[in-house]
Motif scaffolding. Sequence first.
Motif, PDB file in Angstrom:
ATOM      1  N   GLY A  61       0.799  -1.222   0.000  1.00  0.00           N
ATOM      2  CA  GLY A  61       0.000   0.000   0.000  1.00  0.00           C
ATOM      3  C   GLY A  61       0.828   1.266   0.000  1.00  0.00           C
ATOM      4  N   GLU A  62       2.089   1.178  -0.428  1.00  0.00           N
ATOM      5  CA  GLU A  62       2.981   2.335  -0.393  1.00  0.00           C
ATOM      6  C   GLU A  62       2.679   3.350  -1.490  1.00  0.00           C
ATOM      7  N   LEU A  63       2.020   2.918  -2.551  1.00  0.00           N
ATOM      8  CA  LEU A  63       1.780   3.819  -3.669  1.00  0.00           C
ATOM      9  C   LEU A  63       0.689   4.844  -3.371  1.00  0.00           C
ATOM     10  N   GLY A  64       0.008   4.661  -2.234  1.00  0.00           N
ATOM     11  CA  GLY A  64      -0.976   5.656  -1.856  1.00  0.00           C
ATOM     12  C   GLY A  64      -0.338   6.982  -1.465  1.00  0.00           C
ATOM     13  N   ASP A  65       0.880   6.899  -0.933  1.00  0.00           N
ATOM     14  CA  ASP A  65       1.603   8.104  -0.509  1.00  0.00           C
ATOM     15  C   ASP A  65       2.735   8.481  -1.453  1.00  0.00           C
ATOM     16  N   PHE A  66       3.010   7.617  -2.429  1.00  0.00           N
ATOM     17  CA  PHE A  66       4.124   7.866  -3.346  1.00  0.00           C
ATOM     18  C   PHE A  66       3.565   8.074  -4.754  1.00  0.00           C
ATOM     19  N   PRO A  67       3.774   9.236  -5.357  1.00  0.00           N
ATOM     20  CA  PRO A  67       3.192   9.511  -6.683  1.00  0.00           C
ATOM     21  C   PRO A  67       3.643   8.502  -7.737  1.00  0.00           C
ATOM     22  N   VAL A  68       2.696   8.017  -8.519  1.00  0.00           N
ATOM     23  CA  VAL A  68       3.023   7.058  -9.579  1.00  0.00           C
ATOM     24  C   VAL A  68       3.981   7.669 -10.599  1.00  0.00           C
ATOM     25  N   LYS A  69       3.758   8.947 -10.909  1.00  0.00           N
ATOM     26  CA  LYS A  69       4.635   9.626 -11.868  1.00  0.00           C
ATOM     27  C   LYS A  69       6.078   9.625 -11.395  1.00  0.00           C
ATOM     28  N   LYS A  70       6.272   9.806 -10.097  1.00  0.00           N
ATOM     29  CA  LYS A  70       7.626   9.811  -9.534  1.00  0.00           C
ATOM     30  C   LYS A  70       8.245   8.425  -9.619  1.00  0.00           C
ATOM     31  N   LEU A  71       7.437   7.396  -9.387  1.00  0.00           N
ATOM     32  CA  LEU A  71       7.926   6.016  -9.484  1.00  0.00           C
ATOM     33  C   LEU A  71       8.371   5.698 -10.906  1.00  0.00           C
ATOM     34  N   ILE A  72       7.527   6.051 -11.878  1.00  0.00           N
ATOM     35  CA  ILE A  72       7.854   5.762 -13.280  1.00  0.00           C
ATOM     36  C   ILE A  72       9.104   6.524 -13.713  1.00  0.00           C
ATOM     37  N   THR A  73       9.198   7.783 -13.310  1.00  0.00           N
ATOM     38  CA  THR A  73      10.382   8.586 -13.652  1.00  0.00           C
ATOM     39  C   THR A  73      11.639   7.977 -13.053  1.00  0.00           C
ATOM     40  N   LYS A  74      11.535   7.536 -11.819  1.00  0.00           N
ATOM     41  CA  LYS A  74      12.682   6.910 -11.149  1.00  0.00           C
ATOM     42  C   LYS A  74      13.137   5.662 -11.884  1.00  0.00           C
ATOM     43  N   GLU A  75      12.190   4.794 -12.247  1.00  0.00           N
ATOM     44  CA  GLU A  75      12.542   3.551 -12.933  1.00  0.00           C
ATOM     45  C   GLU A  75      13.099   3.831 -14.329  1.00  0.00           C
ATOM     46  N   LEU A  76      12.612   4.873 -14.978  1.00  0.00           N
ATOM     47  CA  LEU A  76      13.113   5.251 -16.300  1.00  0.00           C
ATOM     48  C   LEU A  76      14.569   5.704 -16.208  1.00  0.00           C
ATOM     49  N   ILE A  77      14.868   6.520 -15.197  1.00  0.00           N
ATOM     50  CA  ILE A  77      16.242   7.014 -15.022  1.00  0.00           C
ATOM     51  C   ILE A  77      17.174   5.876 -14.610  1.00  0.00           C
ATOM     52  N   LEU A  78      16.695   5.010 -13.710  1.00  0.00           N
ATOM     53  CA  LEU A  78      17.508   3.859 -13.311  1.00  0.00           C
ATOM     54  C   LEU A  78      17.805   2.964 -14.504  1.00  0.00           C
ATOM     55  N   GLY A  79      16.804   2.773 -15.367  1.00  0.00           N
ATOM     56  CA  GLY A  79      17.010   1.973 -16.570  1.00  0.00           C
ATOM     57  C   GLY A  79      18.060   2.574 -17.475  1.00  0.00           C
ATOM     58  N   ALA A  80      18.026   3.903 -17.619  1.00  0.00           N
ATOM     59  CA  ALA A  80      19.008   4.593 -18.463  1.00  0.00           C
ATOM     60  C   ALA A  80      20.418   4.458 -17.891  1.00  0.00           C
ATOM     61  N   LEU A  81      20.563   4.671 -16.581  1.00  0.00           N
ATOM     62  CA  LEU A  81      21.879   4.578 -15.949  1.00  0.00           C
ATOM     63  C   LEU A  81      22.443   3.166 -16.023  1.00  0.00           C
ATOM     64  N   ASN A  82      21.611   2.203 -15.631  1.00  0.00           N
ATOM     65  CA  ASN A  82      22.070   0.804 -15.659  1.00  0.00           C
ATOM     66  C   ASN A  82      22.345   0.344 -17.083  1.00  0.00           C
ATOM     67  N   GLY A  83      21.452   0.733 -18.007  1.00  0.00           N
ATOM     68  CA  GLY A  83      21.631   0.330 -19.404  1.00  0.00           C
ATOM     69  C   GLY A  83      22.886   0.915 -20.016  1.00  0.00           C
ATOM     70  N   PHE A  84      23.198   2.177 -19.686  1.00  0.00           N
ATOM     71  CA  PHE A  84      24.397   2.815 -20.245  1.00  0.00           C
ATOM     72  C   PHE A  84      25.670   2.150 -19.741  1.00  0.00           C
ATOM     73  N   ILE A  85      25.729   1.887 -18.439  1.00  0.00           N
ATOM     74  CA  ILE A  85      26.932   1.277 -17.869  1.00  0.00           C
ATOM     75  C   ILE A  85      27.118  -0.153 -18.380  1.00  0.00           C
ATOM     76  N   VAL A  86      26.023  -0.922 -18.374  1.00  0.00           N
ATOM     77  CA  VAL A  86      26.105  -2.289 -18.906  1.00  0.00           C
ATOM     78  C   VAL A  86      26.399  -2.249 -20.402  1.00  0.00           C
ATOM     79  N   GLY A  87      25.820  -1.243 -21.091  1.00  0.00           N
ATOM     80  CA  GLY A  87      26.052  -1.101 -22.526  1.00  0.00           C
ATOM     81  C   GLY A  87      27.502  -0.811 -22.868  1.00  0.00           C
TER      82      GLY A  87
END
Length: 336
Positions: free
Chosen positions: A226-252
């Motif tokens: 039930g954590e998403l009730g207090d945590f904005p979905v937009k912020k979660l998606i943005t976070k995962e997008l940035i993490l994907g970019a960082l991890n993908g670049f380094i692994v790439g």
Amino acid sequence: TPEGADTVALVSDLDVTIGEIMSPVIGAVSPDTTVAGAIDNLVHREQVSEVTYFYVVDQAGVLEGTVTLRDLLLSRPGQTMSEIMTQEPFAFSPDTEISEAVQAALTMHFRLYPVTDEQGILIGLIYGWQLFESVAGEINAQAGALVGLDKEERVSTPLMDSFKMRHPWLQVNLLTAFAAAFVVGAFENTIAQIVALAVFLPVLAGQSGNTGCQALAITLRGITLGELGDFPVKKLITKELILGALNGFIVGLVAGAAMWIYAAGTGAGSPPMLACVILVAMTGACMCSGLCGGMVPLTLQTCGADPAMASSIFLTTMTDIVGMGLMLALATAMVL
């Protein structure tokens, strides 16, 4: 039904309310009960460990306060419960959802919670361990749900019942796999001319898939707790997008270097360009997988479906199509 914790119903998912799993009231006393009387009540019980708190209720059964055993032992024998009780204690209603109750329990850390109706009448008790057992059961069920296993299936489930539960999702997986295969087939000429790409297709799929599964796991955990009730979905998606970019670049970078070495060693043309293709494709694929890992369960939940059910099937398809399609398209444009 006997009193005590042995009467508590075990729960295995979050689709229940407090009223469905609460236990009978134990330790209810009147406001004018003395400390000596409460201790006598306690001493003459068959199982003293049954009582965690004394619940002070009036003649109508309305909860007025609670008394801990510590408060009881530190008070004078002649004092009444109304004198030493904690007034207006926190209580759940029977309609409280388990997910909401878990959020409250994470803050309060009580061993036992009273349950009262709309009139404030004490009607039951709920143990803290029940709430977290329900979450543990839900998270445990997610592992199978991610690959299309029904939450009701157990090792003892009859053979044909298991077949009926599993097979439909395998058909869905087959259709999604055809979609990914179609993308690869569309670039058949590219793969035929640059054989090195075929070697790195599973590498790309594996890395982007793992990135997506990480995002999927944290999103499902947030939904379950039930954590998403207090945590904005937009912020979660943005976070995962940035993490994907960082991890993908380094692994790439590592994968690109490996492609350069492999292409140079096998005589493939344009090793630097192929390395660049791998780097860009890996970054883009991991960004997509992070985005999908957050969006897939949220989309299923919005549609009224189980957010864990077969999420990885859809996630894998999306990441494969985007990742492989991006790599082969870049190779076609940049190298050929």
